[in-house]
Design a protein around this motif. Structure first.
Motif, PDB file in Angstrom:
ATOM      1  N   VAL A  68       0.800  -1.258  -0.205  1.00 24.85           N
ATOM      2  CA  VAL A  68       0.260   0.278  -0.098  1.00 24.85           C
ATOM      3  C   VAL A  68       0.772   1.196   0.255  1.00 24.85           C
ATOM      4  CG1 VAL A  68      -2.080  -1.618   0.625  1.00 24.85           C
ATOM      5  CG2 VAL A  68      -0.414   0.293   2.448  1.00 24.85           C
ATOM      6  N   LYS A  69       2.046   1.412   0.003  1.00 25.02           N
ATOM      7  CA  LYS A  69       2.912   1.695   0.461  1.00 25.02           C
ATOM      8  C   LYS A  69       2.587   2.980  -0.912  1.00 25.02           C
ATOM      9  CE  LYS A  69       6.590   0.955   3.544  1.00 25.02           C
ATOM     10  NZ  LYS A  69       8.159  -0.061   3.078  1.00 25.02           N
ATOM     11  N   GLY A  70       2.639   4.468  -0.993  1.00 17.82           N
ATOM     12  CA  GLY A  70       2.443   5.572  -1.695  1.00 17.82           C
ATOM     13  C   GLY A  70       1.351   5.037  -2.247  1.00 17.82           C
ATOM     14  N   ARG A  71      -0.102   5.105  -2.240  1.00 26.05           N
ATOM     15  CA  ARG A  71      -1.356   4.527  -2.174  1.00 26.05           C
ATOM     16  C   ARG A  71      -2.052   4.750  -0.681  1.00 26.05           C
ATOM     17  NH1 ARG A  71      -4.464   0.215  -3.348  1.00 26.05           N
ATOM     18  NH2 ARG A  71      -2.540  -0.347  -2.753  1.00 26.05           N
ATOM     19  N   PHE A  72      -1.620   4.425   0.418  1.00 24.27           N
ATOM     20  CA  PHE A  72      -2.400   4.835   1.424  1.00 24.27           C
ATOM     21  C   PHE A  72      -1.772   5.474   2.149  1.00 24.27           C
ATOM     22  CE2 PHE A  72      -5.196   0.816   1.513  1.00 24.27           C
ATOM     23  CZ  PHE A  72      -5.727   0.652   0.296  1.00 24.27           C
ATOM     24  N   THR A  73      -2.543   6.510   3.522  1.00 27.91           N
ATOM     25  CA  THR A  73      -1.844   7.479   3.847  1.00 27.91           C
ATOM     26  C   THR A  73      -2.712   7.842   6.138  1.00 27.91           C
ATOM     27  OG1 THR A  73      -1.289   8.940   1.829  1.00 27.91           O
ATOM     28  CG2 THR A  73      -1.263   9.882   4.681  1.00 27.91           C
ATOM     29  N   CYS A  74      -2.420   7.067   6.923  1.00 31.47           N
ATOM     30  CA  CYS A  74      -2.360   6.741   7.610  1.00 31.47           C
ATOM     31  C   CYS A  74      -2.316   8.646   8.116  1.00 31.47           C
ATOM     32  CB  CYS A  74      -1.716   5.965   8.474  1.00 31.47           C
ATOM     33  SG  CYS A  74      -2.835   5.090  10.378  1.00 31.47           S
ATOM     34  N   SER A  75      -3.108   8.569   8.892  1.00 30.49           N
ATOM     35  CA  SER A  75      -2.724  10.007  10.234  1.00 30.49           C
ATOM     36  C   SER A  75      -4.064  10.004  10.986  1.00 30.49           C
ATOM     37  CB  SER A  75      -3.605  11.088   9.694  1.00 30.49           C
ATOM     38  OG  SER A  75      -4.790  11.814   8.537  1.00 30.49           O
ATOM     39  N   ARG A  76      -3.560  10.599  12.606  1.00 22.26           N
ATOM     40  CA  ARG A  76      -4.448  10.734  12.813  1.00 22.26           C
ATOM     41  C   ARG A  76      -4.201  11.832  14.286  1.00 22.26           C
ATOM     42  NH1 ARG A  76      -0.598   7.601  18.026  1.00 22.26           N
ATOM     43  NH2 ARG A  76      -1.885   7.907  19.244  1.00 22.26           N
ATOM     44  N   ASP A  77      -5.386  11.652  15.034  1.00 17.41           N
ATOM     45  CA  ASP A  77      -5.968  13.207  15.708  1.00 17.41           C
ATOM     46  C   ASP A  77      -5.784  12.996  17.064  1.00 17.41           C
ATOM     47  OD1 ASP A  77      -6.819  15.839  17.348  1.00 17.41           O
ATOM     48  OD2 ASP A  77      -8.472  16.003  15.142  1.00 17.41           O
ATOM     49  N   ASN A  78      -4.833  13.542  17.940  1.00 19.21           N
ATOM     50  CA  ASN A  78      -4.605  13.063  19.185  1.00 19.21           C
ATOM     51  C   ASN A  78      -5.464  13.750  19.772  1.00 19.21           C
ATOM     52  OD1 ASN A  78      -2.295  11.573  18.926  1.00 19.21           O
ATOM     53  ND2 ASN A  78      -0.802  12.696  19.061  1.00 19.21           N
ATOM     54  N   ALA A  79      -5.985  15.203  19.633  1.00 18.39           N
ATOM     55  CA  ALA A  79      -7.335  15.998  20.003  1.00 18.39           C
ATOM     56  C   ALA A  79      -8.055  14.877  20.545  1.00 18.39           C
ATOM     57  CB  ALA A  79      -6.761  16.468  19.886  1.00 18.39           C
ATOM     58  N   LYS A  80      -8.227  14.354  19.782  1.00 15.59           N
ATOM     59  CA  LYS A  80     -10.082  13.716  18.835  1.00 15.59           C
ATOM     60  C   LYS A  80      -9.984  12.177  19.562  1.00 15.59           C
ATOM     61  CE  LYS A  80     -12.225  17.477  15.925  1.00 15.59           C
ATOM     62  NZ  LYS A  80     -11.991  17.608  14.755  1.00 15.59           N
ATOM     63  N   ASN A  81      -8.165  11.721  18.998  1.00 18.70           N
ATOM     64  CA  ASN A  81      -8.619  10.437  19.701  1.00 18.70           C
ATOM     65  C   ASN A  81      -8.588   9.555  18.043  1.00 18.70           C
ATOM     66  OD1 ASN A  81      -7.204  10.103  22.076  1.00 18.70           O
ATOM     67  ND2 ASN A  81      -9.023   9.929  23.118  1.00 18.70           N
ATOM     68  N   THR A  82      -8.859   9.489  17.291  1.00 24.23           N
ATOM     69  CA  THR A  82      -9.173   8.989  15.591  1.00 24.23           C
ATOM     70  C   THR A  82      -7.993   9.214  14.770  1.00 24.23           C
ATOM     71  OG1 THR A  82      -9.021  11.527  14.747  1.00 24.23           O
ATOM     72  CG2 THR A  82     -10.948  10.822  16.421  1.00 24.23           C
ATOM     73  N   VAL A  83      -7.841   7.774  14.021  1.00 25.77           N
ATOM     74  CA  VAL A  83      -7.134   7.320  12.963  1.00 25.77           C
ATOM     75  C   VAL A  83      -8.132   7.128  11.995  1.00 25.77           C
ATOM     76  CG1 VAL A  83      -7.092   5.145  13.363  1.00 25.77           C
ATOM     77  CG2 VAL A  83      -5.122   5.859  12.645  1.00 25.77           C
ATOM     78  N   SER A  84      -7.033   7.832  11.005  1.00 18.79           N
ATOM     79  CA  SER A  84      -7.972   7.540   9.685  1.00 18.79           C
ATOM     80  C   SER A  84      -7.418   7.141   8.518  1.00 18.79           C
ATOM     81  CB  SER A  84      -8.107   9.302   9.491  1.00 18.79           C
ATOM     82  OG  SER A  84      -8.941   9.953   9.585  1.00 18.79           O
ATOM     83  N   LEU A  85      -7.518   6.395   7.522  1.00 15.57           N
ATOM     84  CA  LEU A  85      -6.577   6.114   7.125  1.00 15.57           C
ATOM     85  C   LEU A  85      -7.326   6.684   5.252  1.00 15.57           C
ATOM     86  CD1 LEU A  85      -4.909   3.891   5.764  1.00 15.57           C
ATOM     87  CD2 LEU A  85      -5.743   2.010   5.232  1.00 15.57           C
ATOM     88  N   GLU A  86      -6.643   7.056   4.311  1.00 15.73           N
ATOM     89  CA  GLU A  86      -7.084   7.978   3.440  1.00 15.73           C
ATOM     90  C   GLU A  86      -6.343   6.509   2.100  1.00 15.73           C
ATOM     91  OE1 GLU A  86      -8.987  10.851   2.507  1.00 15.73           O
ATOM     92  OE2 GLU A  86      -8.754  10.040   0.340  1.00 15.73           O
ATOM     93  N   MET A  87      -7.439   5.768   1.282  1.00 13.25           N
ATOM     94  CA  MET A  87      -6.666   5.450   0.261  1.00 13.25           C
ATOM     95  C   MET A  87      -6.667   5.611  -1.391  1.00 13.25           C
ATOM     96  SD  MET A  87      -8.814   1.988   2.131  1.00 13.25           S
ATOM     97  CE  MET A  87     -10.042   2.394   2.438  1.00 13.25           C
ATOM     98  N   ASN A  88      -6.349   5.248  -1.986  1.00  8.56           N
ATOM     99  CA  ASN A  88      -5.985   5.613  -3.345  1.00  8.56           C
ATOM    100  C   ASN A  88      -6.035   5.008  -4.166  1.00  8.56           C
ATOM    101  OD1 ASN A  88      -7.161   9.169  -2.461  1.00  8.56           O
ATOM    102  ND2 ASN A  88      -5.159   9.143  -2.212  1.00  8.56           N
ATOM    103  N   SER A  89      -6.534   4.965  -5.035  1.00 13.24           N
ATOM    104  CA  SER A  89      -5.747   4.014  -6.377  1.00 13.24           C
ATOM    105  C   SER A  89      -6.187   2.625  -5.850  1.00 13.24           C
ATOM    106  CB  SER A  89      -4.353   4.710  -7.055  1.00 13.24           C
ATOM    107  OG  SER A  89      -3.891   5.744  -7.239  1.00 13.24           O
ATOM    108  N   LEU A  90      -7.418   2.676  -5.389  1.00 16.69           N
ATOM    109  CA  LEU A  90      -7.941   1.109  -5.036  1.00 16.69           C
ATOM    110  C   LEU A  90      -8.073   0.524  -5.671  1.00 16.69           C
ATOM    111  CD1 LEU A  90     -10.405   2.250  -1.921  1.00 16.69           C
ATOM    112  CD2 LEU A  90      -7.884   0.930  -1.702  1.00 16.69           C
ATOM    113  N   LYS A  91      -6.921  -1.395  -5.691  1.00 18.10           N
ATOM    114  CA  LYS A  91      -7.054  -2.229  -6.328  1.00 18.10           C
ATOM    115  C   LYS A  91      -7.587  -3.257  -5.995  1.00 18.10           C
ATOM    116  CE  LYS A  91      -2.001  -0.928  -7.227  1.00 18.10           C
ATOM    117  NZ  LYS A  91      -0.771  -1.742  -7.243  1.00 18.10           N
ATOM    118  N   PRO A  92      -8.687  -4.166  -6.734  1.00 19.05           N
ATOM    119  CA  PRO A  92      -9.356  -5.431  -6.190  1.00 19.05           C
ATOM    120  C   PRO A  92      -8.150  -5.690  -5.428  1.00 19.05           C
ATOM    121  CG  PRO A  92      -9.022  -5.308  -9.136  1.00 19.05           C
ATOM    122  CD  PRO A  92      -8.287  -4.473  -8.443  1.00 19.05           C
TER     123      PRO A  92
END
Length: 119
Positions: free
Chosen positions: A61-85
């Motif tokens: 997933v390197k180069g396609r997915f981005t993981c980020s977090r918001d420590n104040a809100k205790n959240t984590v996100s995963l932005e997934m681009n160029s998705l494949k089957p």
């Protein structure tokens, strides 16, 4: 304590964003991340991020997915681009949490959210 959202059906080449919120009596979260399990396969790490925003990704997933977090809100996100089957799987958020009454970090899992990528 972990609630994930954002899965769905998308065509190959498309994008999706997964989000996960931790709740409860949280003192600190050391690592947050995402795992996935495709049908007939073992669960695998997709991405994780430390309290200091250091990230790690699976090679697939390197180069396609981005993981980020918001420590104040205790959240984590995963932005997934160029998705494949082959990205089709149930995605689980994961976090190592120290509660306000605990002495050690324990591992928690979200309920899983299905991502389906059509060809």
């Amino acid at each position: 304590q972990l609630q994930a959202s954002g899965g769905g059906l998308v065509q190959a080449g498309g994008s999706l964003r997964l989000s996960c919120a931790a709740s409860g009596s949280i003192f600190s979260i050391s690592v947050m991340g995402w795992y996935r399990q495709a049908p007939g396969k073992e669960r695998e790490m997709v991405a994780d991020i430390t309290l200091g925003d250091s990230t790690k990704y699976a090679d697939s997933v390197k180069g396609r997915f981005t993981c980020s977090r918001d420590n104040a809100k205790n959240t984590v996100s995963l932005e997934m681009n160029s998705l494949k089957p082959e990205d089709t799987a149930v995605y689980y958020c994961n976090a190592r949490i120290l509660t306000r009454t605990g002495r050690y970090y324990n591992e928690y899992w979200g309920q899983g959210t299905l991502v389906t990528v059509s060809s």
